[in-house]
Write an enzyme that holds these catalytic residues in place. Sequence first.
Site, PDB file in Angstrom:
ATOM      1  N   ASP A  84       0.820  -1.216   0.000  1.00  0.00           N
ATOM      2  CA  ASP A  84       0.000   0.000   0.000  1.00  0.00           C
ATOM      3  C   ASP A  84       0.853   1.264   0.000  1.00  0.00           C
ATOM      4  OD1 ASP A  84       0.970  -0.280   2.571  1.00  0.00           O
ATOM      5  OD2 ASP A  84      -0.976  -0.591   3.496  1.00  0.00           O
ATOM      6  N   ASN A 153      -7.059  -2.147  14.371  1.00  0.00           N
ATOM      7  CA  ASN A 153      -8.454  -2.497  14.080  1.00  0.00           C
ATOM      8  C   ASN A 153      -8.555  -3.744  13.181  1.00  0.00           C
ATOM      9  OD1 ASN A 153      -7.691  -1.605  11.561  1.00  0.00           O
ATOM     10  ND2 ASN A 153      -9.029   0.187  11.511  1.00  0.00           N
ATOM     11  N   HIS A 155      -6.921  -4.301  10.380  1.00  0.00           N
ATOM     12  CA  HIS A 155      -6.723  -4.141   8.939  1.00  0.00           C
ATOM     13  C   HIS A 155      -5.409  -4.792   8.482  1.00  0.00           C
ATOM     14  CE1 HIS A 155      -4.690   0.125   9.274  1.00  0.00           C
ATOM     15  NE2 HIS A 155      -3.759  -0.793   9.197  1.00  0.00           N
ATOM     16  N   GLU A 160      -9.627  -1.693   5.353  1.00  0.00           N
ATOM     17  CA  GLU A 160     -10.210  -1.260   6.618  1.00  0.00           C
ATOM     18  C   GLU A 160     -11.470  -2.069   6.957  1.00  0.00           C
ATOM     19  OE1 GLU A 160      -8.509   0.528   8.466  1.00  0.00           O
ATOM     20  OE2 GLU A 160      -8.195   2.587   7.787  1.00  0.00           O
TER      21      GLU A 160
HETATM   22  C1  GLP Z   1      -0.386   0.803   8.499  1.00  0.00           C
HETATM   23  C2  GLP Z   1      -0.107  -0.071   7.287  1.00  0.00           C
HETATM   24  C3  GLP Z   1      -0.319  -1.535   7.583  1.00  0.00           C
HETATM   25  C4  GLP Z   1       0.372  -1.885   8.897  1.00  0.00           C
HETATM   26  C5  GLP Z   1      -0.273  -1.109  10.010  1.00  0.00           C
HETATM   27  C6  GLP Z   1       0.315  -1.416  11.378  1.00  0.00           C
HETATM   28  O1  GLP Z   1      -1.675   1.293   8.560  1.00  0.00           O
HETATM   29  N1  GLP Z   1      -0.912   0.269   6.162  1.00  0.00           N
HETATM   30  O2  GLP Z   1       0.204  -2.312   6.515  1.00  0.00           O
HETATM   31  O3  GLP Z   1       0.265  -3.265   9.138  1.00  0.00           O
HETATM   32  O4  GLP Z   1      -0.081   0.274   9.760  1.00  0.00           O
HETATM   33  O5  GLP Z   1       1.431  -0.620  11.647  1.00  0.00           O
HETATM   34  P1  GLP Z   1       2.429  -0.853  12.806  1.00  0.00           P
HETATM   35  O6  GLP Z   1       3.210  -2.072  12.445  1.00  0.00           O
HETATM   36  O7  GLP Z   1       3.281   0.384  12.841  1.00  0.00           O
HETATM   37  O8  GLP Z   1       1.638  -1.030  14.050  1.00  0.00           O
END
Ligand code: GLP
Length: 264
Positions: A84, A153, A155, A160
Amino acid sequence: MNANEIKALELSNKRSGVKVFVAGSYEALSKKAASIVAGAINNKPSFLLGLATGTSPIGLYEELANLNHEGRVDFSEVTTYNLDEYYPIDPANDQSYRYFMNKHLFNNINIDMNRTHVLFGQAPDWKVECAEYDKAIAEQGGIDLQVLGIGNNGHIGFNEPGRDFIWGTHRVELTESTIEANSRLFNSADEVPRAALSMGIGNIMCAKQVVLVANGPKKAQAIKDALEGEISPYCQASILQLHPNVTFIIDEEAASMLDAYKAL
Ligand code: GLP
């Protein structure tokens, strides 16, 4: 658990074939994940590797760079596709996922930059950008291994929670909870882009193998819902229960709400 320990969890969820490892530290988690990714690349050098951003896989990327420097994994024939990117965003912006990947992985390994792909945050037409991304992945035979983090959440990528699972790469309006969670990396929540482009659930489910890493107490509910909850688009990661080759590698805090962990 001691810091170097890794324990396999037995899920009672009969529907799920997900393998779960709990690690005694973030370092152990990262090393375990890196050994799986490096092992898969060593079995098939011209590998299509799906990558994730976020803080969770930073240790995994450091370990992959270490293994690369030690000559234990070679990225020269590896092609990568990231999950993404914010939209719109300039790839040179230090908050872009392109910048993140260059900094945390691509600049530190022997990969050909032309083989690294991140959705273009300034694409004039996001529909064309998404369609071409899916086409390019399909033409190369699909993703061999997809690395995932997980949002608070539930995702995965930027898929989402909501009424649907969306199949292909698409544009997403970010939820307030994600904007809030991601604002820690920006100067303020106002600076977080309101939209993103993201691979869909189909892209992830079509990957031949999936490795998900998660650590810290904020992930405990999402991990519980993903592994022991119903399969529901309100926890997008729960669809992984139906994937034939998924490994979750999580720390004790992220595992803390699982029945299988409490039963250890
Ligand atoms: C973002 C990314 C996700 C990732 C998530 C969790 O929103 N789009 O791919 O898994 O954050 O991030 P973190 O690993 O910093 O908690």
